[in-house]
Design an enzyme around this catalytic site. Sequence first.
Site, PDB file in Angstrom:
ATOM      1  N   TYR A   1     -49.529  51.097  20.136  1.00 61.99           N
ATOM      2  CA  TYR A   1     -50.513  51.210  19.191  1.00 61.99           C
ATOM      3  C   TYR A   1     -50.780  52.415  18.295  1.00 61.99           C
ATOM      4  CZ  TYR A   1     -52.760  47.065  22.068  1.00 61.99           C
ATOM      5  OH  TYR A   1     -52.933  46.148  22.505  1.00 61.99           O
TER       6      TYR A   1
ATOM      7  N   TYR B   1     -46.280  46.254  26.937  1.00 61.14           N
ATOM      8  CA  TYR B   1     -46.285  47.746  27.183  1.00 61.14           C
ATOM      9  C   TYR B   1     -46.853  47.779  28.576  1.00 61.14           C
ATOM     10  CZ  TYR B   1     -51.372  47.178  25.807  1.00 61.14           C
ATOM     11  OH  TYR B   1     -52.541  46.975  25.839  1.00 61.14           O
TER      12      TYR B   1
ATOM     13  N   ARG C   1     -48.806  44.903  30.467  1.00 59.18           N
ATOM     14  CA  ARG C   1     -49.380  43.909  29.631  1.00 59.18           C
ATOM     15  C   ARG C   1     -48.729  42.965  28.849  1.00 59.18           C
ATOM     16  NH1 ARG C   1     -54.506  43.969  27.750  1.00 59.18           N
ATOM     17  NH2 ARG C   1     -54.220  41.881  28.616  1.00 59.18           N
TER      18      ARG C   1
ATOM     19  N   HIS D   1     -50.398  40.523  23.399  1.00 61.93           N
ATOM     20  CA  HIS D   1     -51.801  39.993  23.074  1.00 61.93           C
ATOM     21  C   HIS D   1     -52.199  40.544  22.128  1.00 61.93           C
ATOM     22  CE1 HIS D   1     -52.093  43.851  25.376  1.00 61.93           C
ATOM     23  NE2 HIS D   1     -53.255  44.021  24.657  1.00 61.93           N
TER      24      HIS D   1
HETATM   25 FE   LIG Z   1     -54.029  45.658  24.298  1.00 66.00          FE
END
Ligand SMILES: [Fe+2]
Length: 219
Positions: free
Chosen positions: A102, A141, A149, A152
């Site tokens: 991110y 990640y 995860r 998404h």
């Molecule tokens: Fe996320």
Amino acid sequence: MENLSRRESIKKAFLAAGSFLAVTKLAQAKACLELTPDQVEGPFYPENDQTDKDNDLTQLKGSKKVAKGEIVIINGIVTDQDCKPVENALVEIWQACATGKYKHLSDPNPAKLDPDFQYWGRAYTDKEGRYSFKTIRPGSYPATSTWTRPAHIHFKVHRLTFEELTTQMYFKDDIYNKNDNILQSLSETDRDKVIVDFKIVEGSPHKVGQFDISIRSLV
Ligand SMILES: [Fe+2]
């Protein structure tokens, strides 16, 4: 017959022109059966405003470069609990780039950022409640040392006089879905509402997924 082939040509031209706002009546009917479940916002909601926050996350304004990763199209309809399309709702998405990183100072993932990816985008629904995004399938990640995860995309939907919705959308074929604590905390019925099957569609160079969203009207 002539009408049919004319309709077919129009449809092809529409898709070939790069428009990604193609939705079906069937999908519209499905959209409002039950409200879309809330899911946690997570720690990576965008920190700063950015110049380019349109609904094409694959290319930054003024740049010819394209984000790395598999490009996908997300189409959807926002409706209320009575199946009425919600016009002018603000749909925001934010996500990791193809490496699973991110653009956020709190993200501890050592993966590299993609300088050509937009990370955050917004769209307003039209009269029929429709919205669309062009983006990339994010990388998975590590959330902890034992939990990865799945791919998404985070969503927030706002509209005055409606309950704000914060949720996450998943990709049907992702191997990490079945062990994801956040996705698996939902009931099976709710999981089905946030898992999207991205498919090859005639005339579109990218896979297309339909993510319909139902939000609660407060009036
Ligand atoms: Fe996320």
